[in-house]
Write an enzyme that holds these catalytic residues in place. Structure first.
Site, PDB file in Angstrom:
ATOM      1  N   ARG A   6      32.194  48.302  35.820  1.00 44.68           N
ATOM      2  CA  ARG A   6      32.213  46.469  35.170  1.00 44.68           C
ATOM      3  C   ARG A   6      30.503  46.174  35.972  1.00 44.68           C
ATOM      4  NH1 ARG A   6      36.605  48.000  36.787  1.00 44.68           N
ATOM      5  NH2 ARG A   6      37.179  47.329  39.242  1.00 44.68           N
ATOM      6  N   GLU A  17      39.032  55.011  51.984  1.00 45.68           N
ATOM      7  CA  GLU A  17      39.972  54.578  52.730  1.00 45.68           C
ATOM      8  C   GLU A  17      40.389  56.009  52.683  1.00 45.68           C
ATOM      9  OE1 GLU A  17      42.221  51.619  51.820  1.00 45.68           O
ATOM     10  OE2 GLU A  17      44.039  51.814  53.671  1.00 45.68           O
TER      11      GLU A  17
HETATM   12  P1  AMP Z   1      34.562  48.744  48.000  1.00 43.87           P
HETATM   13  O1  AMP Z   1      33.480  49.764  47.455  1.00 43.87           O
HETATM   14  O2  AMP Z   1      35.322  48.900  48.576  1.00 43.87           O
HETATM   15  O3  AMP Z   1      33.472  47.430  48.292  1.00 43.87           O
HETATM   16  O4  AMP Z   1      34.493  48.332  46.134  1.00 43.87           O
HETATM   17  C1  AMP Z   1      33.783  48.096  45.367  1.00 43.87           C
HETATM   18  C2  AMP Z   1      34.236  48.160  44.038  1.00 43.87           C
HETATM   19  O5  AMP Z   1      35.572  48.491  43.880  1.00 43.87           O
HETATM   20  C3  AMP Z   1      34.237  48.083  43.139  1.00 43.87           C
HETATM   21  O6  AMP Z   1      32.963  48.384  42.195  1.00 43.87           O
HETATM   22  C4  AMP Z   1      35.200  47.415  42.197  1.00 43.87           C
HETATM   23  O7  AMP Z   1      34.659  46.986  40.908  1.00 43.87           O
HETATM   24  C5  AMP Z   1      35.900  47.925  43.269  1.00 43.87           C
HETATM   25  N1  AMP Z   1      37.376  47.031  43.468  1.00 43.87           N
HETATM   26  C6  AMP Z   1      37.669  47.080  45.010  1.00 43.87           C
HETATM   27  N2  AMP Z   1      38.267  46.374  45.147  1.00 43.87           N
HETATM   28  C7  AMP Z   1      39.024  45.506  44.044  1.00 43.87           C
HETATM   29  C8  AMP Z   1      40.270  44.606  43.665  1.00 43.87           C
HETATM   30  N3  AMP Z   1      40.624  44.222  44.288  1.00 43.87           N
HETATM   31  N4  AMP Z   1      39.417  43.839  42.232  1.00 43.87           N
HETATM   32  C9  AMP Z   1      38.682  44.672  41.094  1.00 43.87           C
HETATM   33  N5  AMP Z   1      37.877  45.027  41.655  1.00 43.87           N
HETATM   34  C10 AMP Z   1      37.922  45.876  43.095  1.00 43.87           C
END
Ligand code: AMP
Length: 175
Positions: free
Chosen positions: A63, A100
Site C-alpha cells: 500500500r 512480535e
Molecule cells: P509496523 O512495522 O508494525 O509499523 O507495521 C506497519 C506495516 O504493517 C505497514 O506496512 C502497514 O501496511 C501494516 N499494518 C500494520 N498494522 C496495520 C493496521 N492496523 N492496518 C493496516 N495496516 C497495518
C-alpha cells in the site's frame, strides 16, 4: 491539508479481527476510490517535505507504493520500491528485522539509491515502526540520507515513532 481531516478519516474503513483476531485493520481503499480525498491526502503527506529537496521517495510494498508514487511526482522526485524478498529482479540489498513473532525481510535494488540521495520514506500505516525503520536502514546502508518518514495513519498507542529516532516523522491521521 486541502481536504478536511474528518472527511479523510471517514474514508478509512476499520475492519476488526483482520488479518487475525485482535487486529483492527485500517483499510484505505475507500479513500483511494474518492479522487478529491485521495488527492488531499497525497498533498498532506507531501507538504512538510516540499522544501527538503527530496531526490527519491521510497514506497514500502504494497500500500505504500500507491501513496509514494503520487507523492514522488508532487515533490519532483523519483520513486523507489522497497519489496518483500524475491520480488525485485535486479541485484538487491536485504534487511531483516524483528516482528512480535519471528522476523521479516525487505529488499531494495542496490542501484536504486546513491550516496547523498535525499530520501523520504512513505507507508500507509505506522504501527510498531519496525517496517519504516527497516526501510530507513536499507536506504541508509546504501549511503542515502533519510530526511523523513511520511505515513498516512499513525497508530499512536503502539509507539512506533519512538523507534524512528531523530528522523522527522509525519502522520496525516493519528488513530
Ligand atoms: P509496523 O512495522 O508494525 O509499523 O507495521 C506497519 C506495516 O504493517 C505497514 O506496512 C502497514 O501496511 C501494516 N499494518 C500494520 N498494522 C496495520 C493496521 N492496523 N492496518 C493496516 N495496516 C497495518
Amino acid at each position: 491539508m486541502g481536504v478536511d481531516a474528518a472527511v479523510v478519516k471517514a474514508h478509512v474503513r476499520d475492519i476488526p479481527d483482520y488479518p487475525e483476531p485482535g487486529i483492527m485493520f485500517r483499510d484505505i481503499t475507500p479513500l483511494l476510490a474518492a479522487p478529491d480525498v485521495f488527492s488531499g491526502a497525497v498533498d498532506a503527506l507531501a507538504a512538510p517535505f516540499e522544501r527538503e529537496q527530496i531526490d527519491k521517495v521510497v514506497g514500502i510494498e504494497a500500500r505504500g507504493f500507491i501513496l509514494a508514487a503520487p507523492i514522488a511526482l508532487a515533490l519532483g522526485a523519483g520513486f523507489v520500491p522497497v519489496r518483500k524478498p524475491g520480488k525485485l529482479p535486479w541485484d538487491t540489498h536485504a534487511h531483516s528485522y524483528e516482528l512480535e513473532y519471528g522476523t521479516d525481510t525487505l529488499e531494495v535494488h542496490r542501484d536504486a539509491l546513491s550516496a547523498d540521495d535525499r530520501v523520504l520514506i512513505v507507508d500507509d500505516v505506522l504501527a510498531t515502526g519496525g517496517t519504516a525503520l527497516a526501510a530507513s536502514d536499507l536506504a541508509e546502508k546504501l549511503g542515502a540520507q533519510v530526511l523523513g518518514i511520511s505515513v498516512f495513519i499513525e497508530l499512536g498507542a503502539l509507539g512506533g515513532r519512538s523507534r524512528l529516532g531523530a528522523r522527522a516523522t509525519h502522520a496525516v491521521l493519528m488513530l
